[in-house]
Design a protein around this motif. Structure first.
Motif, PDB file in Angstrom:
ATOM      1  N   PRO A 474       0.797  -1.181  -0.082  1.00  0.00           N
ATOM      2  CA  PRO A 474       0.085   0.132   0.045  1.00  0.00           C
ATOM      3  C   PRO A 474       0.853   1.155   0.112  1.00  0.00           C
ATOM      4  O   PRO A 474       0.538   2.344  -0.520  1.00  0.00           O
ATOM      5  CB  PRO A 474      -0.996  -0.075   1.294  1.00  0.00           C
ATOM      6  N   GLY A 475       1.936   1.293   0.598  1.00  0.00           N
ATOM      7  CA  GLY A 475       2.778   2.361   0.607  1.00  0.00           C
ATOM      8  C   GLY A 475       3.163   2.935  -0.666  1.00  0.00           C
ATOM      9  O   GLY A 475       3.577   3.646  -1.438  1.00  0.00           O
ATOM     10  N   ALA A 476       3.686   1.766  -1.618  1.00  0.00           N
ATOM     11  CA  ALA A 476       4.098   1.749  -2.994  1.00  0.00           C
ATOM     12  C   ALA A 476       3.046   2.339  -3.595  1.00  0.00           C
ATOM     13  O   ALA A 476       3.284   3.272  -4.627  1.00  0.00           O
ATOM     14  CB  ALA A 476       4.664   0.462  -3.487  1.00  0.00           C
ATOM     15  N   VAL A 477       1.694   1.920  -3.479  1.00  0.00           N
ATOM     16  CA  VAL A 477       0.621   2.425  -4.386  1.00  0.00           C
ATOM     17  C   VAL A 477       0.429   3.993  -4.047  1.00  0.00           C
ATOM     18  O   VAL A 477       0.424   4.689  -4.997  1.00  0.00           O
ATOM     19  CB  VAL A 477      -0.692   1.628  -3.896  1.00  0.00           C
ATOM     20  N   ALA A 478       0.552   4.183  -2.826  1.00  0.00           N
ATOM     21  CA  ALA A 478       0.281   5.797  -2.426  1.00  0.00           C
ATOM     22  C   ALA A 478       1.632   6.648  -2.991  1.00  0.00           C
ATOM     23  O   ALA A 478       1.099   7.607  -3.564  1.00  0.00           O
ATOM     24  CB  ALA A 478       0.473   5.979  -0.922  1.00  0.00           C
ATOM     25  N   ASP A 479       2.646   6.028  -2.831  1.00  0.00           N
ATOM     26  CA  ASP A 479       3.883   6.936  -3.526  1.00  0.00           C
ATOM     27  C   ASP A 479       3.819   7.029  -5.240  1.00  0.00           C
ATOM     28  O   ASP A 479       3.888   8.117  -5.578  1.00  0.00           O
ATOM     29  CB  ASP A 479       5.008   5.879  -3.203  1.00  0.00           C
ATOM     30  N   HIS A 480       3.277   6.143  -5.736  1.00  0.00           N
ATOM     31  CA  HIS A 480       3.282   6.132  -7.103  1.00  0.00           C
ATOM     32  C   HIS A 480       2.174   7.251  -7.516  1.00  0.00           C
ATOM     33  O   HIS A 480       2.205   7.838  -8.443  1.00  0.00           O
ATOM     34  CB  HIS A 480       2.668   4.543  -7.794  1.00  0.00           C
ATOM     35  N   VAL A 481       1.102   7.148  -6.833  1.00  0.00           N
ATOM     36  CA  VAL A 481      -0.072   8.075  -7.111  1.00  0.00           C
ATOM     37  C   VAL A 481       0.418   9.602  -6.667  1.00  0.00           C
ATOM     38  O   VAL A 481       0.142  10.343  -7.747  1.00  0.00           O
ATOM     39  CB  VAL A 481      -1.448   7.867  -6.163  1.00  0.00           C
ATOM     40  N   LEU A 482       1.056   9.850  -5.743  1.00  0.00           N
ATOM     41  CA  LEU A 482       1.547  10.955  -5.586  1.00  0.00           C
ATOM     42  C   LEU A 482       2.600  11.703  -6.407  1.00  0.00           C
ATOM     43  O   LEU A 482       2.692  12.659  -6.903  1.00  0.00           O
ATOM     44  CB  LEU A 482       2.161  11.218  -4.120  1.00  0.00           C
ATOM     45  N   ARG A 483       3.551  10.781  -6.857  1.00  0.00           N
ATOM     46  CA  ARG A 483       4.473  10.815  -7.964  1.00  0.00           C
ATOM     47  C   ARG A 483       3.911  11.104  -9.267  1.00  0.00           C
ATOM     48  O   ARG A 483       4.349  12.179 -10.109  1.00  0.00           O
ATOM     49  CB  ARG A 483       5.411   9.694  -8.177  1.00  0.00           C
ATOM     50  N   THR A 484       2.909  10.527  -9.467  1.00  0.00           N
ATOM     51  CA  THR A 484       2.140  10.864 -10.769  1.00  0.00           C
ATOM     52  C   THR A 484       1.262  12.071 -10.818  1.00  0.00           C
ATOM     53  O   THR A 484       1.222  13.052 -11.789  1.00  0.00           O
ATOM     54  CB  THR A 484       1.236   9.678 -11.305  1.00  0.00           C
TER      55      THR A 484
END
Length: 507
Positions: A474-484
């Motif tokens: 879930p942390g990687a999912v959140a990071d990807h959304v924020l970076r995008t």
């Protein structure tokens, strides 16, 4: 027959009588008369001096205009280094931010120097080094004796040593309030190889990095105290002349005042961020059947965005995100009260999210009628992969999985505090194994700067594009959304709402 003479201008050519309205020369202005100038006609001399002064003023104006456009300490230090290099005629330099009060922050910025080069310079002992002596020279802010700033250090091989008389870095004997510490003078080292009193390590570092001379300027004023120091390096033995020293002295005082303002803003931002973090959960709970991750980005003034995750009886879990109107300390205080109240209501009647938000609406309307807030509360049973949620003026959650990426259909509702009585139906959903539910605040949408429809489309596309290898975290999912959505991150200098993204992955 008497030949008419041109009038005196700002103290130039003392042989020309001054009219009564002309002021005395400004302190610190380099003398204008010289043996070579004495042979020139007064009119030519005045024109040359005026042209030189206009050129210098124009240069300082352009450099200070560029400096005040910087909004971060690192950006301001880089601008100071570049402008200073142009003023003193150097190619490389280093700026050290080290406030005398010890409260930080500290940083070191280089111009034309690699990170390893900066580390090599830092190995020079502070005592014999030029910028090190400046950093150790002014302990605190305080007034100093009137007169021109230290823009005219002694030149020549002895310029690295203080001038005779009382030390400029320590007050003279007597009460400290009467004779406070003075701003240290710039230090010019004309030739590192022949300068007396230098540490052998200083000469070794200079030979390794290929510089032969340096000019160090304190980033300090009587009002601001010592903030740091800047030093520029020459490839050949040299030092700035009197005119260049005067210009860099003027620019250095302005730069120090600008850095002092940015330092206050940065410290205030850090304090607000610290308070905001203390009002939020120190860690996320561990509940069987679900994995949690959160990302919280705070603006310069601190917003009222918040989140919560609390374990409930019988293995249930309460998830909440929300936003309080306004920014600054008052919004943070209101956010803390709202979050604490929601925790209490969730423990009492968490199985009914509508009741939780209804109680929160009544509390907000009675205690803070001038404030509004949005909130979303979800009652989750991880073992059954069941979620019941209700939202008050809040953006709908987003479900991310291998087979679907879709927004949860929630009822349209007004924010808390906007209606005399709030109530909206709840929504139930069942995430599939491996799916992640994203709860977020409005700041994530508004920080993009796009229209609402386009922002929701971008958020959906960002969640759908999460790499398959990252969907189990879930942390990687959140990071990807924020970076995008925010590829440049949250600019700390831009006022705006906070960003909260809470991710819950169901096993």
């Amino acid at each position: 027959m008497n030949v008419p003479r041109p009038p005196k201008v700002a103290g130039i050519d003392s042989t020309v009588p001054a009219p009564p309205h002309t002021t005395a020369p400004l302190p610190g202005v380099p003398p204008s008369a010289s043996p070579a100038d004495a042979a020139l006609p007064p009119g030519i001399l005045i024109q040359d001096r005026l042209a030189s002064w206009v050129s210098d003023l124009t240069t300082l104006h352009e450099l200070t205009e560029r400096l005040i456009k910087t909004s971060s300490l690192d950006g301001a230090l880089r601008e100071v280094l570049g402008a200073g290099a142009a003023l003193v005629g150097a190619r490389r330099g280093m700026a050290v931010l080290e406030p005398a009060d010890g409260l930080g922050p500290t940083s070191t910025i280089g111009l034309g120097l690699a990170h390893a080069d900066l580390g090599t310079i830092e190995t020079v002992p502070h005592g014999p080094g030029s910028h090190g002596r400046l950093l150790d020279g002014l302990p605190e802010a305080g007034p100093t004796a009137p007169g021109p700033s230290s823009a005219h250090p002694a030149s020549g091989p002895s310029s690295a040593r203080p001038a005779p008389g009382p030390s400029p870095t320590r007050p003279a004997p007597g009460p400290s309030s009467a004779r406070p510490a003075r701003v240290p003078e710039p230090i010019a080292i004309r030739d590192v190889r022949t300068e007396e009193g230098l540490d052998p390590r200083h000469r070794e570092v200079a030979a390794r990095l290929g510089y032969a001379a340096s000019y160090a300027l304190p980033l300090a004023t009587e009002e601001s105290g010592r903030l740091g120091a800047a030093v520029w390096f020459y490839d050949e033995p040299a030092e700035p002349d009197e005119r260049r020293r005067h210009l860099i002295g003027l620019y250095g005082r302005f730069a120090t005042e600008h850095l002092a303002r940015l330092l206050q803003v940065e410290r205030a931002r850090v304090r607000v961020a610290t308070v905001a973090e203390e009002l939020l959960p120190s860690r996320l709970p561990r509940v069987p059947g679900v994995r949690l991750a959160v990302r919280h980005l705070t603006g310069p003034q601190g917003g009222g965005d918040w989140y919560d995750a609390l374990p409930l009886p019988e293995g249930a879990l309460g998830l909440a995100v929300g936003s309080v109107s306004g920014t600054g300390p008052s919004a943070l205080a209101a956010m803390g009260r709202l979050r604490a109240s929601l925790r209490a209501y969730a423990v009492m009647e968490g199985e009914d999210p509508v009741a939780v938000l209804s109680d929160l609406e009544l509390l907000l309307r009675l205690t803070e009628p001038a404030r509004s807030a949005t909130a979303l509360f979800a009652y989750a049973e991880p073992a059954q992969r069941r979620i019941v949620l209700a939202g008050a003026g809040h953006a709908p959650p987003l479900v991310v999985g291998d087979r679907r990426t879709e927004f949860v259909e929630t009822s349209l509702s007004a924010p808390l505090g906007m209606l005399t009585c709030w109530e909206a139906p709840s929504v139930e959903l069942s995430p599939a194994p491996g799916e992640t539910v994203l709860l977020y605040t409005d700041g994530l949408l508004r920080r993009t700067g796009d229209a609402t429809d386009r922002t929701f489309a971008r958020l959906h596309a960002a969640a759908a594009s999460v790499p398959e290898a990252d969907r189990s975290d879930p942390g990687a999912v959140a990071d990807h959304v924020l970076r995008t959505l925010l590829p440049e991150g949250l600019d700390p200098a831009v006022e705006g709402e906070d960003v909260v993204l809470l991710a819950a992955r169901f096993e």
